[in-house]
Write a protein that holds these residues in place. Sequence first.
Motif, PDB file in Angstrom:
ATOM      1  N   TRP A 130      41.743  37.635  37.949  1.00 45.29           N
ATOM      2  CA  TRP A 130      41.359  38.942  36.967  1.00 45.29           C
ATOM      3  C   TRP A 130      40.170  39.683  37.878  1.00 45.29           C
ATOM      4  CZ3 TRP A 130      41.020  36.069  31.836  1.00 45.29           C
ATOM      5  CH2 TRP A 130      42.392  35.854  31.161  1.00 45.29           C
ATOM      6  N   ASP A 139      42.541  33.860  35.480  1.00 44.71           N
ATOM      7  CA  ASP A 139      41.392  34.094  36.529  1.00 44.71           C
ATOM      8  C   ASP A 139      41.117  32.811  37.298  1.00 44.71           C
ATOM      9  OD1 ASP A 139      39.450  35.625  37.668  1.00 44.71           O
ATOM     10  OD2 ASP A 139      38.058  34.672  36.639  1.00 44.71           O
ATOM     11  N   LYS A 250      52.810  40.895  31.576  1.00 42.08           N
ATOM     12  CA  LYS A 250      51.639  40.085  31.026  1.00 42.08           C
ATOM     13  C   LYS A 250      51.696  40.098  29.647  1.00 42.08           C
ATOM     14  CE  LYS A 250      48.900  42.409  34.292  1.00 42.08           C
ATOM     15  NZ  LYS A 250      48.006  43.702  34.677  1.00 42.08           N
ATOM     16  N   ALA A 252      49.113  37.860  26.749  1.00 39.91           N
ATOM     17  CA  ALA A 252      48.092  37.665  26.543  1.00 39.91           C
ATOM     18  C   ALA A 252      48.236  36.068  25.827  1.00 39.91           C
ATOM     19  CB  ALA A 252      47.143  38.278  25.711  1.00 39.91           C
ATOM     20  N   ASN A 284      46.366  29.422  28.446  1.00 44.73           N
ATOM     21  CA  ASN A 284      45.262  30.039  28.942  1.00 44.73           C
ATOM     22  C   ASN A 284      44.016  30.174  28.153  1.00 44.73           C
ATOM     23  OD1 ASN A 284      44.729  31.142  31.417  1.00 44.73           O
ATOM     24  ND2 ASN A 284      45.346  33.180  31.028  1.00 44.73           N
ATOM     25  N   PRO A 286      40.489  31.130  28.362  1.00 43.08           N
ATOM     26  CA  PRO A 286      39.061  31.571  28.947  1.00 43.08           C
ATOM     27  C   PRO A 286      38.173  31.530  27.836  1.00 43.08           C
ATOM     28  CG  PRO A 286      40.352  33.456  28.578  1.00 43.08           C
ATOM     29  CD  PRO A 286      41.275  32.152  28.493  1.00 43.08           C
TER      30      PRO A 286
ATOM     31  N   LEU B  41      35.740  42.625  33.978  1.00 36.12           N
ATOM     32  CA  LEU B  41      36.014  41.365  34.019  1.00 36.12           C
ATOM     33  C   LEU B  41      36.116  40.857  32.647  1.00 36.12           C
ATOM     34  CD1 LEU B  41      37.139  38.895  35.891  1.00 36.12           C
ATOM     35  CD2 LEU B  41      34.782  38.194  36.010  1.00 36.12           C
ATOM     36  N   CYS B  44      38.769  41.390  30.740  1.00 40.79           N
ATOM     37  CA  CYS B  44      39.996  40.559  30.803  1.00 40.79           C
ATOM     38  C   CYS B  44      39.807  39.492  30.188  1.00 40.79           C
ATOM     39  CB  CYS B  44      40.101  40.342  32.506  1.00 40.79           C
ATOM     40  SG  CYS B  44      40.338  41.751  33.359  1.00 40.79           S
ATOM     41  N   TYR B  45      38.492  38.752  30.336  1.00 43.82           N
ATOM     42  CA  TYR B  45      38.436  37.280  29.390  1.00 43.82           C
ATOM     43  C   TYR B  45      38.632  37.714  27.961  1.00 43.82           C
ATOM     44  CZ  TYR B  45      37.042  34.753  33.219  1.00 43.82           C
ATOM     45  OH  TYR B  45      37.082  33.794  34.483  1.00 43.82           O
ATOM     46  N   THR B  47      40.662  39.972  26.500  1.00 38.31           N
ATOM     47  CA  THR B  47      42.181  40.297  26.126  1.00 38.31           C
ATOM     48  C   THR B  47      42.958  39.199  26.814  1.00 38.31           C
ATOM     49  OG1 THR B  47      42.126  41.700  28.132  1.00 38.31           O
ATOM     50  CG2 THR B  47      41.388  42.835  25.927  1.00 38.31           C
ATOM     51  N   LYS B  48      42.490  38.285  27.697  1.00 33.94           N
ATOM     52  CA  LYS B  48      43.426  37.506  28.365  1.00 33.94           C
ATOM     53  C   LYS B  48      44.500  38.134  29.169  1.00 33.94           C
ATOM     54  CE  LYS B  48      44.208  34.286  25.266  1.00 33.94           C
ATOM     55  NZ  LYS B  48      44.740  32.758  25.059  1.00 33.94           N
ATOM     56  N   VAL B  49      44.450  39.429  29.605  1.00 30.79           N
ATOM     57  CA  VAL B  49      45.406  40.063  30.767  1.00 30.79           C
ATOM     58  C   VAL B  49      44.468  40.719  31.617  1.00 30.79           C
ATOM     59  CG1 VAL B  49      47.242  40.141  29.063  1.00 30.79           C
ATOM     60  CG2 VAL B  49      45.600  42.223  29.240  1.00 30.79           C
ATOM     61  N   TRP B  52      44.516  45.251  36.912  1.00 33.88           N
ATOM     62  CA  TRP B  52      44.578  45.804  38.025  1.00 33.88           C
ATOM     63  C   TRP B  52      45.811  46.423  38.309  1.00 33.88           C
ATOM     64  CZ3 TRP B  52      39.974  47.036  40.026  1.00 33.88           C
ATOM     65  CH2 TRP B  52      38.896  46.051  39.989  1.00 33.88           C
TER      66      TRP B  52
END
Lengths: 356, 409, 82
Positions: A130, A139, A250, A252, A284, A286, B41, B44-45, B47-49, B52
Amino acid sequence: MAIPQRKTDIGPPKYDQFLPPAIKKNYGKWKYHEVITPGTMVHVGESGDKLWTVRVASPRLLSTATIREHCDIAEKFCDGFFRYTTRNNVEFMVADESKLEPLKKELTDRGFKMGGIGNAISNVVHTQGWVHCHSACTDASGLVKAMMDELMPYFESKPLPNKVRLAVACCVNMCGAVHCSDIAVVAVHTKVPEIKHELFKNMCELPTVIGSCPTRAISPDPANKSVKINAEKCMYCGNCFTVCPPISIKDADRDGVAILVGGKVNSLRSNPKFSKLVIPYISNEPPRWPKAVAAIKHIVDVYAANARKHERVGEWIDRIGWERFFSLTGIDFTFQSIDDFTFMRDTMRTASTFKW
Amino acid sequence: MKKYSTPLIDELEKGPWPSFVTEMKKAAKTNEMSNDAVGHLEKCYATKVGYWKHGGIVGVLGYGGGVIGRYSELGDEFPGVAHFHTVRINQPSGFYYTSAAMKEICDIWDKYGSGLTNVHGSTGDLVLLGTKTDALENIFAEYSSRGWDLGGSGSALRTPSCCLGPSRCEWSNYDTLDLCYALTQEFQDEIHRPMFSYKFKIKMSGCACDCVASIARADMSIIGTWKGDIRIDQAEVANYAKKGMDINAEIIGMCPTQCMSYDGKEIKINNAECNRCMHCITKMTKALRPGTERGATICIGSKAPIVVGSLLSWVIVPFIKVEEPYTEVKDLIRKIWEWWDDNAKPRERIGEVIEMKGMRSFLEGIGQEPIPQQIKEPRKDPFMFYTEEDMVGFKAKEAEEKKTGKYKF
Amino acid sequence: METAELQDKIFAFCEAAKGKKKLKEKDIIKGVSAELSLEADVVKKAMRGMIDVGRLMYSYGGGASSVEIPSEEYLREKGMIP
Ligand code: HEM
Ligand code: HEM
Ligand code: HEM
Ligand code: HEM
Ligand code: HEM
Ligand code: SF4
Ligand code: SF4
Ligand code: SF4
Ligand code: SF4
């Protein structure tokens, strides 16, 4: 300030201007080396000269501020010379033993971590994720950070039967060199892309999109002035999204990671090996991917407890058999681990000599 | 500068391993682009997508590569990363730097870019992450006027890279740093102006340890090896034994060709049967050293799994001398490219073309004889081709046998 | 043939392929040198001259590179047109 005149086709600067004097003098005339600690080794030349190397961890993604710190340390102890390794660590070299301990002390004081040499876990080869890639399912940098926090003892001090090389790729394109690693994490999409047909016509070139699919799953959909995807052929590589933004892959909730083990690139004892799939899917999670990290730690621990000295993960498994690997690790065996792609005929068992 | 709240990625500042988030925040203190990259970034974390977009066509005038376009879908929300292109700077062989050179690289990057880097990217280049389109020509002028050129991308020769070889490793069988530099200079045109069907990578390792993983990720892998006897220092062998190494278990027993023996005093090696795997040498660094007639094995074809499966490089030339001015290696590379160029469809790596056209066509194209060192085992099926010349050859051999009265199989 | 004239032919060759086929360097060199019975090197040099001044440009897609006629946006960015 005026912009200088550009030059083309000059290539990189010649390497010799960056070599420390001790290396220039002993170039091609090294006799042997010894690993002193996981963070330090010494090379001895035929001349009797010695060169101590200290290896320092790096997240690969560096700010210029930290690179300048590397420069400062190099200036203070190494006459300004230093280098990076192929696994993105930093190395400082001193030819004068009296500088070694002060160098290490300064590194410790500044919070740098030394290690990764010998039978250790070194830095993790990884891709952009990411932080910088359009194709990423996860990521890479975050996964690496979470993994290495947990595996730190194996970087700094705790010995293993042999090196364990780790890698993370943030999608199946695998830009980062991981397919031949002892343990590799590859992030996966798991769903056929969705197409916003109404946007297709204006944003995408039909032949390009069809041509982008490596499995030829895409065909024209004249009724919608768009394309359709054959769900039986699609293996979620995301190339079509790459060339055509209205195709989205994509997800999520469903994007995740898979774990492969047993690869190596060197020829020591046995030939280079690819990594093989053992865990097909972990969600995933994070920012710290707790289950993926626990799985990797578990595999490393089982290997450390069971492998013979000098056996790499893949060599250990070759000796005990994959059925034993699954029983020792307690990993569930799934259909995903059976090759139904190009290598089925080479990977199925053709004898009744297996272990219970 | 906008201050972003980043509770998720802040979690990645905890723990002992150096944190890339800390790096991004360091750069963000003084750099608007990096600051927005931090916020981007975190999103992204959350929403987990990722957000870019695949790049547009960006670059510097006259070159077809070296810059990789990168834009964000969220350019309005995070204007600093609306453009966030990558610049690949061709690294020096072996990744050695001086602080003076590196500081100059940083100064220019701080002036025109995000202050974020990858040292190094997986190709080997020094990767500068994040700049705007209108800065590219200036960046190129600043770097090239100071002796730094761009690396490769697209259907070009990618920036060659090598292990540190003779500079600090006693096992190197040729000068990896110098060959890497020489090939990079020789093929500047092929690096900067994409003229191939697809990418071509050359990686150089000094021995079978293959510290740059060339066997797995280079269309052309140049791996150092030797002929002749492993050099043994028996006094050091005795020292290893004295220090408690179980030489029979750890060395003799693990030799894949079983060509070693140890009588409790001395190691003997039947060098004719050694396949130069490096196991014993890497475990007894003081006692054993490679032989002295040095060169390299050239392997061709590795690529990643997209899409019909990945390949490891195949042995093509078992032994080649690697000596300045490297004419033999350069000529071979040119022949390989010529055959590839003649036979490839767009976007076919050389390994794939060899699979399509057959190894025979390739070997004949580059003028290599078939020899058993190239294979793991011979073919298993009887479905093979016989050319007219092959038949003439077989018949001529038999005619010769009739004359001499001796079979030659 | 004058370089300028050759370059016009090359430009026309690229224009004809626009939107139909992504031309690699080699396609242009082969195509034009066959059409005009010229040495490949002569065509290559003329084409490179055009790329150096932005009359043609390298493009990129599908992981592979091609040569195209630049967009106005590109020319503006390089300061070739206002
Ligand atoms: C015992 C055998 C080995 C020795 C003595 C050895 C020696 C070295 C040396 C001297 C370096 C520094 C070279 C550089 O950074 O360019 C290095 C780095 C490296 N080697 Fe090896 N190598 C050995 C085995 C292996 C194996 C088996 C692998 C992989 C499967 C490997 C992969 C690497 C990689 C990826 C690096 C980058 C190092 C890092 O940053 O930690 N090496 N090795
Ligand atoms: C369709 C397939 C692929 C796509 C769309 C793709 C896309 C990308 C992109 C966009 C980047 C740049 C990331 C960035 O810095 O912003 C990249 C980097 C890279 N790609 Fe790929 N890639 C693909 C396949 C591959 C394959 C098959 C390989 C090699 C086996 C490869 C090797 C690399 C390498 C070495 C880098 C530099 C990565 C780094 O240093 O982190 N790519 N790729
Ligand atoms: C976890 C799975 C895997 C990951 C994450 C992965 C990742 C990668 C990456 C990132 C590269 C590009 C390295 C570079 O050019 O710098 C690469 C190259 C390669 N991979 Fe893998 N790989 C995986 C599995 C495999 C498998 C299963 C095979 C073979 C069966 C394989 C064979 C190769 C080969 C031959 C290359 C050559 C690279 C090139 O095209 O330049 N990989 N891999
Ligand atoms: C063009 C290829 C082949 C031909 C023309 C062929 C032909 C034959 C023939 C005529 C028989 C004797 C059948 C009989 O006794 O009734 C036979 C038996 C057999 N073949 Fe093949 N075969 C071929 C390839 C193979 C291959 C590739 C394999 C295995 C990898 C194989 C395995 C066997 C086995 C196991 C038997 C039974 C042998 C026995 O009973 O002793 N054959 N084959
Ligand atoms: C047919 C569709 C496409 C496929 C299969 C594809 C495939 C790939 C592959 C295999 C790579 C990695 C190889 C490399 O490093 O060059 C890559 C990288 C990349 N692609 Fe694509 N691509 C496609 C379309 C595009 C398009 C339309 C763009 C931009 C407009 C683009 C931009 C990029 C960029 C910026 C990279 C990283 C560049 C680099 O590594 O030098 N790609 N792509
Ligand atoms: S592996 Fe996939 S997501 Fe990661 S950098 Fe490569 S293309 Fe991008
Ligand atoms: S995701 Fe990949 S395999 Fe699936 S349709 Fe798109 S290009 Fe084809
Ligand atoms: S590949 Fe061999 S010669 Fe090169 S650094 Fe590694 S061990 Fe040394
Ligand atoms: S190099 Fe390998 S094959 Fe040769 S003697 Fe040593 S262990 Fe045996």
